[in-house]
Design a protein around this motif. Structure first.
Motif, PDB file in Angstrom:
ATOM      1  N   THR A  34       0.837  -1.187   0.000  1.00 38.98           N
ATOM      2  CA  THR A  34       0.000   0.000   0.000  1.00 38.98           C
ATOM      3  C   THR A  34       0.876   1.242   0.000  1.00 38.98           C
ATOM      4  N   VAL A  35       0.530   2.194  -0.867  1.00 42.55           N
ATOM      5  CA  VAL A  35       1.221   3.476  -0.912  1.00 42.55           C
ATOM      6  C   VAL A  35       0.188   4.537  -0.553  1.00 42.55           C
ATOM      7  N   GLN A  36       0.395   5.220   0.586  1.00 41.10           N
ATOM      8  CA  GLN A  36      -0.555   6.227   1.033  1.00 41.10           C
ATOM      9  C   GLN A  36      -0.285   7.562   0.346  1.00 41.10           C
ATOM     10  N   ALA A  37      -1.198   8.495   0.532  1.00 40.02           N
ATOM     11  CA  ALA A  37      -1.110   9.796  -0.129  1.00 40.02           C
ATOM     12  C   ALA A  37       0.145  10.560   0.273  1.00 40.02           C
ATOM     13  N   ASP A  38       0.617  10.359   1.499  1.00 43.50           N
ATOM     14  CA  ASP A  38       1.822  11.071   1.946  1.00 43.50           C
ATOM     15  C   ASP A  38       3.111  10.366   1.530  1.00 43.50           C
ATOM     16  N   GLY A  39       3.008   9.251   0.789  1.00 42.52           N
ATOM     17  CA  GLY A  39       4.178   8.555   0.267  1.00 42.52           C
ATOM     18  C   GLY A  39       4.663   7.406   1.121  1.00 42.52           C
ATOM     19  N   ARG A  40       4.035   7.158   2.269  1.00 42.61           N
ATOM     20  CA  ARG A  40       4.455   6.028   3.104  1.00 42.61           C
ATOM     21  C   ARG A  40       4.078   4.714   2.426  1.00 42.61           C
ATOM     22  N   VAL A  41       4.971   3.729   2.524  1.00 42.47           N
ATOM     23  CA  VAL A  41       4.778   2.422   1.891  1.00 42.47           C
ATOM     24  C   VAL A  41       4.577   1.378   2.985  1.00 42.47           C
ATOM     25  N   TYR A  42       3.607   0.491   2.766  1.00 42.17           N
ATOM     26  CA  TYR A  42       3.304  -0.589   3.703  1.00 42.17           C
ATOM     27  C   TYR A  42       3.328  -1.910   2.945  1.00 42.17           C
ATOM     28  N   VAL A  43       3.919  -2.935   3.544  1.00 42.00           N
ATOM     29  CA  VAL A  43       3.813  -4.307   3.052  1.00 42.00           C
ATOM     30  C   VAL A  43       2.869  -4.991   4.030  1.00 42.00           C
ATOM     31  N   GLN A  44       1.712  -5.418   3.502  1.00 45.88           N
ATOM     32  CA  GLN A  44       0.575  -5.859   4.316  1.00 45.88           C
ATOM     33  C   GLN A  44       0.223  -4.690   5.242  1.00 45.88           C
ATOM     34  N   GLU A  45       0.495  -4.761   6.527  1.00 46.81           N
ATOM     35  CA  GLU A  45       0.192  -3.656   7.437  1.00 46.81           C
ATOM     36  C   GLU A  45       1.446  -3.130   8.122  1.00 46.81           C
ATOM     37  N   THR A  46       2.612  -3.470   7.591  1.00 47.89           N
ATOM     38  CA  THR A  46       3.881  -3.061   8.175  1.00 47.89           C
ATOM     39  C   THR A  46       4.484  -1.927   7.358  1.00 47.89           C
ATOM     40  N   ALA A  47       4.754  -0.795   8.016  1.00 45.77           N
ATOM     41  CA  ALA A  47       5.366   0.342   7.334  1.00 45.77           C
ATOM     42  C   ALA A  47       6.829   0.018   7.044  1.00 45.77           C
ATOM     43  N   VAL A  48       7.274   0.299   5.807  1.00 49.09           N
ATOM     44  CA  VAL A  48       8.661   0.048   5.410  1.00 49.09           C
ATOM     45  C   VAL A  48       9.170   1.209   4.564  1.00 49.09           C
ATOM     46  N   GLU A  49      10.482   1.354   4.541  1.00 52.25           N
ATOM     47  CA  GLU A  49      11.114   2.281   3.623  1.00 52.25           C
ATOM     48  C   GLU A  49      11.209   1.581   2.271  1.00 52.25           C
ATOM     49  N   THR A  50      11.236   2.346   1.192  1.00 51.84           N
ATOM     50  CA  THR A  50      11.308   1.750  -0.143  1.00 51.84           C
ATOM     51  C   THR A  50      12.569   0.902  -0.300  1.00 51.84           C
ATOM     52  N   ALA A  51      13.666   1.324   0.318  1.00 46.60           N
ATOM     53  CA  ALA A  51      14.922   0.571   0.222  1.00 46.60           C
ATOM     54  C   ALA A  51      14.833  -0.777   0.940  1.00 46.60           C
ATOM     55  N   ASN A  52      14.033  -0.869   1.991  1.00 49.77           N
ATOM     56  CA  ASN A  52      13.905  -2.111   2.770  1.00 49.77           C
ATOM     57  C   ASN A  52      12.736  -2.973   2.298  1.00 49.77           C
ATOM     58  N   MET A  53      12.016  -2.532   1.282  1.00 50.63           N
ATOM     59  CA  MET A  53      10.820  -3.244   0.836  1.00 50.63           C
ATOM     60  C   MET A  53      11.174  -4.592   0.190  1.00 50.63           C
ATOM     61  N   VAL A  54      12.192  -4.627  -0.676  1.00 49.03           N
ATOM     62  CA  VAL A  54      12.530  -5.855  -1.402  1.00 49.03           C
ATOM     63  C   VAL A  54      12.957  -6.974  -0.456  1.00 49.03           C
ATOM     64  N   PRO A  55      13.879  -6.740   0.513  1.00 49.87           N
ATOM     65  CA  PRO A  55      14.218  -7.850   1.426  1.00 49.87           C
ATOM     66  C   PRO A  55      13.004  -8.374   2.204  1.00 49.87           C
ATOM     67  N   LEU A  56      12.099  -7.478   2.570  1.00 45.12           N
ATOM     68  CA  LEU A  56      10.897  -7.917   3.290  1.00 45.12           C
ATOM     69  C   LEU A  56       9.994  -8.741   2.382  1.00 45.12           C
ATOM     70  N   LEU A  57       9.819  -8.306   1.123  1.00 47.61           N
ATOM     71  CA  LEU A  57       9.007  -9.076   0.181  1.00 47.61           C
ATOM     72  C   LEU A  57       9.612 -10.455  -0.089  1.00 47.61           C
ATOM     73  N   ILE A  58      10.924 -10.514  -0.216  1.00 49.30           N
ATOM     74  CA  ILE A  58      11.591 -11.800  -0.436  1.00 49.30           C
ATOM     75  C   ILE A  58      11.368 -12.722   0.755  1.00 49.30           C
ATOM     76  N   ALA A  59      11.448 -12.165   1.967  1.00 51.41           N
ATOM     77  CA  ALA A  59      11.250 -12.982   3.173  1.00 51.41           C
ATOM     78  C   ALA A  59       9.799 -13.451   3.284  1.00 51.41           C
ATOM     79  N   VAL A  60       8.857 -12.578   2.987  1.00 52.98           N
ATOM     80  CA  VAL A  60       7.441 -12.927   3.126  1.00 52.98           C
ATOM     81  C   VAL A  60       7.016 -13.950   2.074  1.00 52.98           C
ATOM     82  N   THR A  61       7.539 -13.816   0.853  1.00 49.22           N
ATOM     83  CA  THR A  61       7.136 -14.721  -0.231  1.00 49.22           C
ATOM     84  C   THR A  61       8.025 -15.958  -0.321  1.00 49.22           C
ATOM     85  N   ASN A  62       8.962 -16.103   0.581  1.00 46.11           N
ATOM     86  CA  ASN A  62       9.915 -17.225   0.551  1.00 46.11           C
ATOM     87  C   ASN A  62      10.674 -17.266  -0.775  1.00 46.11           C
ATOM     88  N   ASN A  63      11.084 -16.083  -1.239  1.00 41.22           N
ATOM     89  CA  ASN A  63      11.865 -15.920  -2.469  1.00 41.22           C
ATOM     90  C   ASN A  63      11.154 -16.544  -3.671  1.00 41.22           C
TER      91      ASN A  63
END
Length: 160
Positions: free
Chosen positions: A74-103
């Motif tokens: 989710t990308v909110q109007a103020d630019g904050r990014v969430y993976v599911q319901e966890t707020a993440v920085e754009t730079a940290n989004m890929v490692p979190l997605l890899i961990a959640v999806t089991n690569n």
């Protein structure tokens, strides 16, 4: 002129029957209450799955077939990014997605972007996921209000 009262010296007609206590439980009220509760929970359950509140844009695109358990970004109007319901920085989004999806590069990822978000921010988020190797990245939008509108829809995907 004599009349006989029912039950007195009867000949089989009008025999007085005694009242017995009813030992059966009346299940009708119980079933009615259970059906009402079932309907309440069926209506309330989809409302509980909404994560981060976002104002989705409207579209007339045809819905895609529903996939099992898609991952929402989710990308909110103020630019904050969430993976599911966890707020993440754009730079940290890929490692979190890899961990959640089991690569799993074939994992279904749906991006929910606010209607007021800058187009560049959406491209940055989707480009980051695409560059990380995720193949099934799609957008979520709402149907415009009016006749035939049924709620959130999954729009086109950025598959390569």
């Amino acid at each position: 002129m004599g009349a006989q009262l029912a039950g007195k010296g009867g000949h089989g007609r009008g025999r007085r029957r005694g009242y017995r206590a009813m030992a059966d439980i009346n299940m009708t009220p119980f079933i009615d209450v259970m059906l009402v509760l079932l309907i309440v929970f069926m209506v309330a359950a989809p409302l509980l799955t909404v994560g981060v509140p976002v104002d989705l844009p409207k579209t007339n695109a045809a819905p895609l077939e529903a996939q099992k358990d898609p991952l929402f970004v989710t990308v909110q109007a103020d630019g904050r990014v969430y993976v599911q319901e966890t707020a993440v920085e754009t730079a940290n989004m890929v490692p979190l997605l890899i961990a959640v999806t089991n690569n799993n590069p074939d994992a279904r990822i749906l991006v929910r972007g606010d209607a007021k978000i800058a187009y560049g921010k959406m491209l940055e988020v989707m480009g980051t996921m695409s560059a990380a190797g995720f193949k099934k990245v799609g957008l979520v939008a709402e149907m415009p209000s009016g006749p035939g509108a049924t709620g959130p829809r999954v729009g086109g995907s950025a598959q390569r």
